[in-house]
Design a protein around this motif. Sequence first.
Motif, PDB file in Angstrom:
ATOM      1  N   LEU A  81     -13.497  -4.012  -3.902  1.00  0.00           N
ATOM      2  CA  LEU A  81     -12.434  -3.015  -3.714  1.00  0.00           C
ATOM      3  C   LEU A  81     -13.018  -1.682  -3.248  1.00  0.00           C
ATOM      4  CD1 LEU A  81     -10.215  -3.807  -6.826  1.00  0.00           C
ATOM      5  CD2 LEU A  81      -9.578  -4.117  -4.421  1.00  0.00           C
ATOM      6  N   GLU A  82     -14.199  -1.347  -3.745  1.00  0.00           N
ATOM      7  CA  GLU A  82     -14.849  -0.103  -3.315  1.00  0.00           C
ATOM      8  C   GLU A  82     -15.298  -0.212  -1.856  1.00  0.00           C
ATOM      9  OE1 GLU A  82     -17.920   3.205  -5.083  1.00  0.00           O
ATOM     10  OE2 GLU A  82     -18.072   1.160  -5.839  1.00  0.00           O
ATOM     11  N   GLN A  83     -15.863  -1.350  -1.489  1.00  0.00           N
ATOM     12  CA  GLN A  83     -16.300  -1.558  -0.107  1.00  0.00           C
ATOM     13  C   GLN A  83     -15.122  -1.547   0.867  1.00  0.00           C
ATOM     14  OE1 GLN A  83     -18.474  -5.230  -0.601  1.00  0.00           O
ATOM     15  NE2 GLN A  83     -20.412  -4.169  -0.959  1.00  0.00           N
ATOM     16  N   ARG A 121     -22.348   7.385 -23.395  1.00  0.00           N
ATOM     17  CA  ARG A 121     -23.247   6.612 -22.544  1.00  0.00           C
ATOM     18  C   ARG A 121     -22.857   6.814 -21.088  1.00  0.00           C
ATOM     19  NH1 ARG A 121     -24.111   0.859 -25.592  1.00  0.00           N
ATOM     20  NH2 ARG A 121     -25.213   1.728 -27.354  1.00  0.00           N
ATOM     21  N   ARG A 122     -23.845   6.666 -20.228  1.00  0.00           N
ATOM     22  CA  ARG A 122     -23.609   6.790 -18.796  1.00  0.00           C
ATOM     23  C   ARG A 122     -22.766   5.602 -18.331  1.00  0.00           C
ATOM     24  NH1 ARG A 122     -27.324   6.244 -13.897  1.00  0.00           N
ATOM     25  NH2 ARG A 122     -26.530   7.868 -12.530  1.00  0.00           N
ATOM     26  N   ALA A 123     -21.705   5.879 -17.578  1.00  0.00           N
ATOM     27  CA  ALA A 123     -20.819   4.817 -17.105  1.00  0.00           C
ATOM     28  C   ALA A 123     -20.292   5.163 -15.717  1.00  0.00           C
ATOM     29  CB  ALA A 123     -19.649   4.642 -18.073  1.00  0.00           C
ATOM     30  N   LYS A 124     -20.045   4.138 -14.934  1.00  0.00           N
ATOM     31  CA  LYS A 124     -19.478   4.318 -13.608  1.00  0.00           C
ATOM     32  C   LYS A 124     -17.958   4.292 -13.741  1.00  0.00           C
ATOM     33  CE  LYS A 124     -21.007   2.869  -9.176  1.00  0.00           C
ATOM     34  NZ  LYS A 124     -21.502   1.793  -8.314  1.00  0.00           N
ATOM     35  N   TYR A 125     -17.318   5.364 -13.295  1.00  0.00           N
ATOM     36  CA  TYR A 125     -15.857   5.479 -13.356  1.00  0.00           C
ATOM     37  C   TYR A 125     -15.267   5.178 -11.986  1.00  0.00           C
ATOM     38  CZ  TYR A 125     -15.797   7.338 -18.055  1.00  0.00           C
ATOM     39  OH  TYR A 125     -15.903   7.471 -19.412  1.00  0.00           O
ATOM     40  N   TYR A 126     -14.175   4.440 -12.001  1.00  0.00           N
ATOM     41  CA  TYR A 126     -13.497   4.037 -10.773  1.00  0.00           C
ATOM     42  C   TYR A 126     -12.149   4.737 -10.698  1.00  0.00           C
ATOM     43  CZ  TYR A 126     -17.037   0.443 -10.928  1.00  0.00           C
ATOM     44  OH  TYR A 126     -18.238  -0.208 -10.976  1.00  0.00           O
ATOM     45  N   ARG A 127     -11.773   5.141  -9.480  1.00  0.00           N
ATOM     46  CA  ARG A 127     -10.472   5.769  -9.272  1.00  0.00           C
ATOM     47  C   ARG A 127      -9.868   5.209  -7.996  1.00  0.00           C
ATOM     48  NH1 ARG A 127     -10.472   9.067  -5.091  1.00  0.00           N
ATOM     49  NH2 ARG A 127     -12.434   9.935  -4.352  1.00  0.00           N
ATOM     50  N   LEU A 128      -8.553   5.263  -7.924  1.00  0.00           N
ATOM     51  CA  LEU A 128      -7.816   4.791  -6.769  1.00  0.00           C
ATOM     52  C   LEU A 128      -7.926   5.809  -5.640  1.00  0.00           C
ATOM     53  CD1 LEU A 128      -6.096   2.229  -6.562  1.00  0.00           C
ATOM     54  CD2 LEU A 128      -4.111   3.602  -7.132  1.00  0.00           C
ATOM     55  N   THR A 129      -8.078   5.332  -4.421  1.00  0.00           N
ATOM     56  CA  THR A 129      -8.073   6.206  -3.246  1.00  0.00           C
ATOM     57  C   THR A 129      -6.669   6.193  -2.631  1.00  0.00           C
ATOM     58  OG1 THR A 129      -8.659   4.408  -1.751  1.00  0.00           O
ATOM     59  CG2 THR A 129     -10.495   5.664  -2.736  1.00  0.00           C
ATOM     60  N   ARG A 130      -6.464   6.999  -1.617  1.00  0.00           N
ATOM     61  CA  ARG A 130      -5.174   7.014  -0.914  1.00  0.00           C
ATOM     62  C   ARG A 130      -4.885   5.623  -0.330  1.00  0.00           C
ATOM     63  NH1 ARG A 130      -4.853  11.675   2.902  1.00  0.00           N
ATOM     64  NH2 ARG A 130      -4.187  12.744   1.028  1.00  0.00           N
ATOM     65  N   ALA A 131      -5.906   5.012   0.278  1.00  0.00           N
ATOM     66  CA  ALA A 131      -5.743   3.653   0.820  1.00  0.00           C
ATOM     67  C   ALA A 131      -5.422   2.668  -0.304  1.00  0.00           C
ATOM     68  CB  ALA A 131      -7.005   3.223   1.561  1.00  0.00           C
ATOM     69  N   GLY A 132      -6.005   2.892  -1.470  1.00  0.00           N
ATOM     70  CA  GLY A 132      -5.743   2.039  -2.621  1.00  0.00           C
ATOM     71  C   GLY A 132      -4.302   2.133  -3.095  1.00  0.00           C
ATOM     72  N   ARG A 133      -3.741   3.330  -3.042  1.00  0.00           N
ATOM     73  CA  ARG A 133      -2.329   3.508  -3.434  1.00  0.00           C
ATOM     74  C   ARG A 133      -1.412   2.718  -2.491  1.00  0.00           C
ATOM     75  NH1 ARG A 133      -2.665   7.102  -7.328  1.00  0.00           N
ATOM     76  NH2 ARG A 133      -4.193   8.761  -7.196  1.00  0.00           N
ATOM     77  N   LYS A 134      -1.717   2.759  -1.206  1.00  0.00           N
ATOM     78  CA  LYS A 134      -0.929   1.996  -0.231  1.00  0.00           C
ATOM     79  C   LYS A 134      -1.103   0.496  -0.456  1.00  0.00           C
ATOM     80  CE  LYS A 134      -1.025   5.551   3.336  1.00  0.00           C
ATOM     81  NZ  LYS A 134      -1.533   5.930   4.663  1.00  0.00           N
ATOM     82  N   GLN A 135      -2.328   0.093  -0.790  1.00  0.00           N
ATOM     83  CA  GLN A 135      -2.617  -1.322  -1.028  1.00  0.00           C
ATOM     84  C   GLN A 135      -1.870  -1.839  -2.259  1.00  0.00           C
ATOM     85  OE1 GLN A 135      -3.880  -3.339   0.968  1.00  0.00           O
ATOM     86  NE2 GLN A 135      -4.410  -5.136  -0.226  1.00  0.00           N
ATOM     87  N   VAL A 136      -1.765  -1.020  -3.304  1.00  0.00           N
ATOM     88  CA  VAL A 136      -1.007  -1.405  -4.499  1.00  0.00           C
ATOM     89  C   VAL A 136       0.436  -1.701  -4.110  1.00  0.00           C
ATOM     90  CG1 VAL A 136      -0.043  -0.609  -6.696  1.00  0.00           C
ATOM     91  CG2 VAL A 136      -2.411  -0.139  -6.180  1.00  0.00           C
ATOM     92  N   GLN A 137       1.030  -0.837  -3.319  1.00  0.00           N
ATOM     93  CA  GLN A 137       2.417  -1.036  -2.887  1.00  0.00           C
ATOM     94  C   GLN A 137       2.554  -2.322  -2.072  1.00  0.00           C
ATOM     95  OE1 GLN A 137       3.263   2.602  -0.786  1.00  0.00           O
ATOM     96  NE2 GLN A 137       3.581   3.778  -2.662  1.00  0.00           N
ATOM     97  N   ARG A 138       1.628  -2.525  -1.139  1.00  0.00           N
ATOM     98  CA  ARG A 138       1.672  -3.703  -0.270  1.00  0.00           C
ATOM     99  C   ARG A 138       1.512  -4.993  -1.090  1.00  0.00           C
ATOM    100  NH1 ARG A 138      -0.860  -1.647   3.647  1.00  0.00           N
ATOM    101  NH2 ARG A 138      -2.923  -1.721   2.733  1.00  0.00           N
ATOM    102  N   GLU A 139       0.497  -5.025  -1.948  1.00  0.00           N
ATOM    103  CA  GLU A 139       0.250  -6.229  -2.747  1.00  0.00           C
ATOM    104  C   GLU A 139       1.365  -6.481  -3.753  1.00  0.00           C
ATOM    105  OE1 GLU A 139      -3.564  -7.234  -4.347  1.00  0.00           O
ATOM    106  OE2 GLU A 139      -4.613  -6.117  -2.781  1.00  0.00           O
ATOM    107  N   THR A 140       1.953  -5.426  -4.292  1.00  0.00           N
ATOM    108  CA  THR A 140       3.070  -5.584  -5.230  1.00  0.00           C
ATOM    109  C   THR A 140       4.249  -6.238  -4.523  1.00  0.00           C
ATOM    110  OG1 THR A 140       2.368  -3.686  -6.549  1.00  0.00           O
ATOM    111  CG2 THR A 140       4.667  -4.362  -6.764  1.00  0.00           C
TER     112      THR A 140
END
Length: 113
Positions: free
Chosen positions: A58-60, A75-94
Motif C-alpha cells: 500500500l505504501e509503494q 518503543r520505536r514504531a513505524k506509523y502509517y497514515r492515509l494519503t490523498r490517493a489512499g482516501r480516493k482508493q478507500v472510496q473506490r474499493e468500498t
Amino acid sequence: MPNEKLDVLQGTLALMILKTLETMGPLHGYGVARRIEQTSGDLLSVNYGTLYPALLKLEQEGYIASAWGVSDNNRRAKYYRLTRAGRKQVQRETREWEQTTAILARFLAEEKS
C-alpha cells in the motif's frame, strides 16, 4: 467451532487497512492489526506475516505513507497514515465491495428449485 478465529479473506485486507487508517488516523502495524480484530468482534485474526507485506504494498502504491515515531509503551514504531490517493482508493474499493456483495447476495437469496 464457535471460538475459532477466521483468517482475513484474500483481497479484503488492503481495504480493511485503508478503512482503519481513515477511521482511526495514524497507527503502527500492531495498532492496525488490533483494530481490525476488534472491529470484527474478535472473529478475525490478522497474520503479521500478511499484514506487513500488505502495508509495504500500500505504501509503494502511494495509498499510505509511514514515519517513525514512539509507541504508547515508549518503543520505536513505524506509523502509517492515509494519503490523498489512499482516501480516493478507500472510496473506490468500498464501492466495488458493495457491488460485489450485492451481486453475491442475489445468488444466496435465490430459491432452490
